[in-house]
Design a protein around this motif. Structure first.
Motif, PDB file in Angstrom:
ATOM      1  N   PHE A 188      27.387  66.837  31.837  1.00 18.71           N
ATOM      2  CA  PHE A 188      26.076  66.806  31.172  1.00 18.71           C
ATOM      3  C   PHE A 188      26.329  67.007  29.691  1.00 18.71           C
ATOM      4  CE2 PHE A 188      25.410  68.744  35.391  1.00 18.71           C
ATOM      5  CZ  PHE A 188      24.697  67.702  35.961  1.00 18.71           C
ATOM      6  N   ASP A 189      26.463  65.930  28.951  1.00 17.21           N
ATOM      7  CA  ASP A 189      26.972  66.076  27.590  1.00 17.21           C
ATOM      8  C   ASP A 189      26.014  66.805  26.648  1.00 17.21           C
ATOM      9  OD1 ASP A 189      27.208  62.552  27.757  1.00 17.21           O
ATOM     10  OD2 ASP A 189      25.376  63.738  27.677  1.00 17.21           O
ATOM     11  N   ASP A 190      24.710  66.936  27.064  1.00 25.95           N
ATOM     12  CA  ASP A 190      23.821  67.684  26.181  1.00 25.95           C
ATOM     13  C   ASP A 190      23.906  69.193  26.447  1.00 25.95           C
ATOM     14  OD1 ASP A 190      22.703  67.653  28.626  1.00 25.95           O
ATOM     15  OD2 ASP A 190      20.738  66.905  28.008  1.00 25.95           O
ATOM     16  N   ASP A 191      24.721  69.597  27.444  1.00 24.16           N
ATOM     17  CA  ASP A 191      24.980  71.005  27.714  1.00 24.16           C
ATOM     18  C   ASP A 191      23.707  71.827  27.900  1.00 24.16           C
ATOM     19  OD1 ASP A 191      26.685  72.964  28.348  1.00 24.16           O
ATOM     20  OD2 ASP A 191      27.131  73.577  26.277  1.00 24.16           O
ATOM     21  N   ARG A 192      22.726  71.227  28.601  1.00 27.24           N
ATOM     22  CA  ARG A 192      21.472  71.958  28.820  1.00 27.24           C
ATOM     23  C   ARG A 192      21.750  73.210  29.639  1.00 27.24           C
ATOM     24  NH1 ARG A 192      18.023  67.468  31.585  1.00 27.24           N
ATOM     25  NH2 ARG A 192      20.089  66.616  31.891  1.00 27.24           N
ATOM     26  N   GLN A 193      21.151  74.293  29.227  1.00 28.41           N
ATOM     27  CA  GLN A 193      21.325  75.545  29.967  1.00 28.41           C
ATOM     28  C   GLN A 193      20.704  75.440  31.361  1.00 28.41           C
ATOM     29  OE1 GLN A 193      23.068  78.338  29.094  1.00 28.41           O
ATOM     30  NE2 GLN A 193      23.777  76.956  27.470  1.00 28.41           N
ATOM     31  N   SER A 194      19.640  74.626  31.427  1.00 26.43           N
ATOM     32  CA  SER A 194      18.873  74.631  32.674  1.00 26.43           C
ATOM     33  C   SER A 194      19.548  73.865  33.817  1.00 26.43           C
ATOM     34  CB  SER A 194      17.497  74.036  32.410  1.00 26.43           C
ATOM     35  OG  SER A 194      17.669  72.748  31.875  1.00 26.43           O
ATOM     36  N   VAL A 195      20.493  72.941  33.516  1.00 27.17           N
ATOM     37  CA  VAL A 195      21.107  72.215  34.627  1.00 27.17           C
ATOM     38  C   VAL A 195      22.301  72.988  35.183  1.00 27.17           C
ATOM     39  CG1 VAL A 195      20.419  69.852  34.065  1.00 27.17           C
ATOM     40  CG2 VAL A 195      22.472  70.818  33.040  1.00 27.17           C
ATOM     41  N   GLU A 196      22.481  72.894  36.475  1.00 28.83           N
ATOM     42  CA  GLU A 196      23.593  73.575  37.136  1.00 28.83           C
ATOM     43  C   GLU A 196      24.447  72.550  37.878  1.00 28.83           C
ATOM     44  OE1 GLU A 196      24.507  76.545  36.862  1.00 28.83           O
ATOM     45  OE2 GLU A 196      22.745  77.381  35.840  1.00 28.83           O
ATOM     46  N   LEU A 197      25.777  72.765  37.865  1.00 25.29           N
ATOM     47  CA  LEU A 197      26.657  71.901  38.658  1.00 25.29           C
ATOM     48  C   LEU A 197      26.515  72.211  40.141  1.00 25.29           C
ATOM     49  CD1 LEU A 197      30.234  71.835  37.029  1.00 25.29           C
ATOM     50  CD2 LEU A 197      28.575  69.974  37.114  1.00 25.29           C
ATOM     51  N   GLU A 213      21.588  68.174  43.213  1.00 25.91           N
ATOM     52  CA  GLU A 213      21.327  66.747  43.366  1.00 25.91           C
ATOM     53  C   GLU A 213      21.716  65.982  42.102  1.00 25.91           C
ATOM     54  OE1 GLU A 213      17.683  66.095  45.590  1.00 25.91           O
ATOM     55  OE2 GLU A 213      17.440  64.246  44.406  1.00 25.91           O
ATOM     56  N   ILE A 214      21.432  66.614  40.951  1.00 21.41           N
ATOM     57  CA  ILE A 214      21.703  65.927  39.689  1.00 21.41           C
ATOM     58  C   ILE A 214      23.212  65.776  39.458  1.00 21.41           C
ATOM     59  CG2 ILE A 214      21.388  68.080  38.376  1.00 21.41           C
ATOM     60  CD1 ILE A 214      20.117  65.233  36.653  1.00 21.41           C
ATOM     61  N   THR A 215      24.001  66.769  39.893  1.00 24.23           N
ATOM     62  CA  THR A 215      25.462  66.662  39.791  1.00 24.23           C
ATOM     63  C   THR A 215      25.951  65.447  40.572  1.00 24.23           C
ATOM     64  OG1 THR A 215      25.773  69.040  39.581  1.00 24.23           O
ATOM     65  CG2 THR A 215      27.658  67.794  40.364  1.00 24.23           C
ATOM     66  N   SER A 216      25.506  65.353  41.821  1.00 25.60           N
ATOM     67  CA  SER A 216      25.968  64.263  42.674  1.00 25.60           C
ATOM     68  C   SER A 216      25.532  62.905  42.109  1.00 25.60           C
ATOM     69  CB  SER A 216      25.440  64.469  44.090  1.00 25.60           C
ATOM     70  OG  SER A 216      26.094  63.595  44.968  1.00 25.60           O
ATOM     71  N   LYS A 217      24.284  62.850  41.657  1.00 27.07           N
ATOM     72  CA  LYS A 217      23.765  61.585  41.105  1.00 27.07           C
ATOM     73  C   LYS A 217      24.558  61.152  39.888  1.00 27.07           C
ATOM     74  CE  LYS A 217      18.933  60.855  42.182  1.00 27.07           C
ATOM     75  NZ  LYS A 217      17.642  61.487  41.927  1.00 27.07           N
ATOM     76  N   LYS A 218      24.821  62.120  39.013  1.00 26.16           N
ATOM     77  CA  LYS A 218      25.516  61.818  37.759  1.00 26.16           C
ATOM     78  C   LYS A 218      26.948  61.332  38.041  1.00 26.16           C
ATOM     79  CE  LYS A 218      24.798  61.955  33.332  1.00 26.16           C
ATOM     80  NZ  LYS A 218      25.619  62.408  32.321  1.00 26.16           N
ATOM     81  N   LEU A 219      27.609  62.000  38.990  1.00 25.59           N
ATOM     82  CA  LEU A 219      28.975  61.598  39.345  1.00 25.59           C
ATOM     83  C   LEU A 219      28.984  60.186  39.925  1.00 25.59           C
ATOM     84  CD1 LEU A 219      30.327  64.874  41.009  1.00 25.59           C
ATOM     85  CD2 LEU A 219      31.224  63.804  38.933  1.00 25.59           C
ATOM     86  N   GLN A 220      28.046  59.913  40.818  1.00 24.37           N
ATOM     87  CA  GLN A 220      27.994  58.584  41.441  1.00 24.37           C
ATOM     88  C   GLN A 220      27.736  57.514  40.391  1.00 24.37           C
ATOM     89  OE1 GLN A 220      25.353  58.438  44.954  1.00 24.37           O
ATOM     90  NE2 GLN A 220      25.598  60.640  45.053  1.00 24.37           N
TER      91      GLN A 220
END
Ligand code: DAH
Length: 430
Positions: A188-197, A213-220
């Protein structure tokens, strides 16, 4: 072993003189298989043959001017160009000289391949013994390279699988394996505090239990973008592609990428989000990643219009000279040197009680006939109404890549195949 020692061992294993290595010295004794001075104790798993072992050290993917070497260079140049670090240097490192003899632990366990998985069956791979195997895929090196501290790497090399015999299958072929890991700020290149791996969640068809979910989506998304670009780089941007979902023990979710060739979909590679357990086992609990694996012959056969997989092993200058001095991006269409005629002979036999495994037949045919065997096909099968004995008929097609075979020499090879099928598998020739 310390981390540094582990890494040094991997680097030391990258042999520097691979391209000039001579044929391996192979010796079978009653209790051991000896390869280039290394001794492997034989046990009930041992099923390597001299015929297979003689392919060790050929390193076609490192042979300058060989089509597999051109393809290797082309993939490397794509990975280097596509993934620069902030100073413009490539983030991927390449491992194309790792020893193809690996432990069964690396080939299977390190990738979470279950004990009863079909890929472990001796009918599908080449065991030196219970603990050592000719790698069945380049994925075998994933965990050790991740554990050595690497985040982005490509492994290329020869892999060994017992398989059917036809123009697109050969028991030795070559693969490229890519792995990319991300720390949170890299994904997550914007390094948002709110997102978690990570989360302590549920496994679904879309993600692993450990990933948000966002980790998996981003990786895919990152994985699919990289591979679609790679395929366009190799085949041109107008090639049609499609993704299908699949299963691998070492990734979830998992996908295959297919491309359209002459109106048929061809499966090109497997990939997915790396099972987090593999990263835990490798001592990297705080990163996530993707991986892919692709077969080089499959791609090179389409790129250069090479009609038969055995041609890659040819030493014939009529074949090699067509690629000599070429650069990886050069368009080359292989021109058949000349079509030497085929000879077909059938072998029919009664099966022993308990049956036999087709891969044992292929092995014997390949062992005796060597590379003049073009195809082995089951053409007839029946059960005798009275004795209930089962009979099979295989058609063996012979063709030499470099000269015309005469029927007499084919008959002689065919006789030896029949004799070996009888003595080793207990069949009765009809
Ligand atoms: N090892 C697989 C094979 O040989 C290919 C593969 C699939 C490799 C998915 C990967 C992957 O790294 O993520 O069939």
């Amino acid at each position: 072993m310390t981390q540094l020692m582990k890494s040094l061992r991997i680097f030391a294993n990258q042999c520097r003189n691979c391209t000039t290595k001579s044929a391996p010295s192979i010796e079978f004794t009653a209790s051991t298989v000896n390869i280039d001075g290394r001794k492997f104790n034989r046990d009930k798993w041992t099923n390597v043959t001299p015929n297979i072992l003689k392919h060790l050290n050929r390193n076609l993917h490192l042979k300058p001017g060989h089509p597999l070497c051109l393809l290797r260079e082309n993939i490397i140049s794509f990975m280097y160009k596509s993934f620069p670090n902030r100073a413009g240097n490539p983030i991927f490192s390449i491992y194309d000289r790792l020893d193809p003899i690996v432990t069964t632990k690396k080939n299977f366990d390190s990738l979470l391949i279950p004990e009863d998985h079909p890929s472990r069956k001796p009918s599908d791979c080449y065991y030196l013994n219970k603990d050592f195997i000719l790698r069945g895929h380049t994925s075998a090196h994933q965990e050790e390279l991740i554990a050595s501290g690497l985040d982005s790497f490509v492994v290329m090399g020869d892999v060994y699988r017992r398989d059917e015999i036809d123009s697109s299958h050969f028991p030795v072929f070559h693969q490229a394996e890519g792995v990319r890991l991300f720390a949170k700020h890299e994904l997550f290149d914007d390094d948002r505090q709110s997102v978690e791996l990570f989360e302590d969640g549920k496994r679904t068809s879309l993600k692993q239990e450990y990933h948000t979910e966002i980790t998996s989506k981003k990786l895919q998304h990152d994985l699919k973008t990289c591979l679609t670009k790679l395929v366009h780089h190799l085949f041109g941007s107008d090639v049609e592609t499609r993704w299908t979902e699949t299963y691998f023990p070492f990734t979830h979710p998992s996908f295959e990428l297919e491309v359209k060739f002459q109106d048929k979909w061809l499966e090109l590679l497997g990939c997915g989000v790396i099972e987090q357990q593999i990263l835990y086992n490798a001592g990297v609990p705080d990163k996530v990643g993707w991986a892919f694996g692709l077969g080089l012959e499959r791609i090179a056969m389409r790129l250069y219009e090479i009609p038969d997989i055995r041609l890659f092993w040819s030493n014939d200058t009529g074949f090699l000279s067509q690629f000599e001095g070429a650069t990886p991006d050069k368009k080359i269409k292989y021109k058949s040197v000349s079509q030497y005629p085929q000879c077909s002979n059938d072998v029919s036999f009664w099966l022993p009680e308990g049956g036999i495994n087709p891969s044992d037949i292929y092995e014997i045919v390949r062992g005796v006939g060597g590379d003049i065997v073009e195809q082995v096909r089951l053409v007839d099968e029946f059960v005798h109404p009275k004795t209930k004995k089962r009979s099979q008929c295989y058609r063996i097609t012979y063709r030499h890549m470099e000269r015309t075979l005469n029927q007499a020499e084919v008959n002689e090879v065919h006789k030896r195949i029949e004799a070996q099928l009888t003595s080793e598998l207990g069949v009765t020739i009809r």
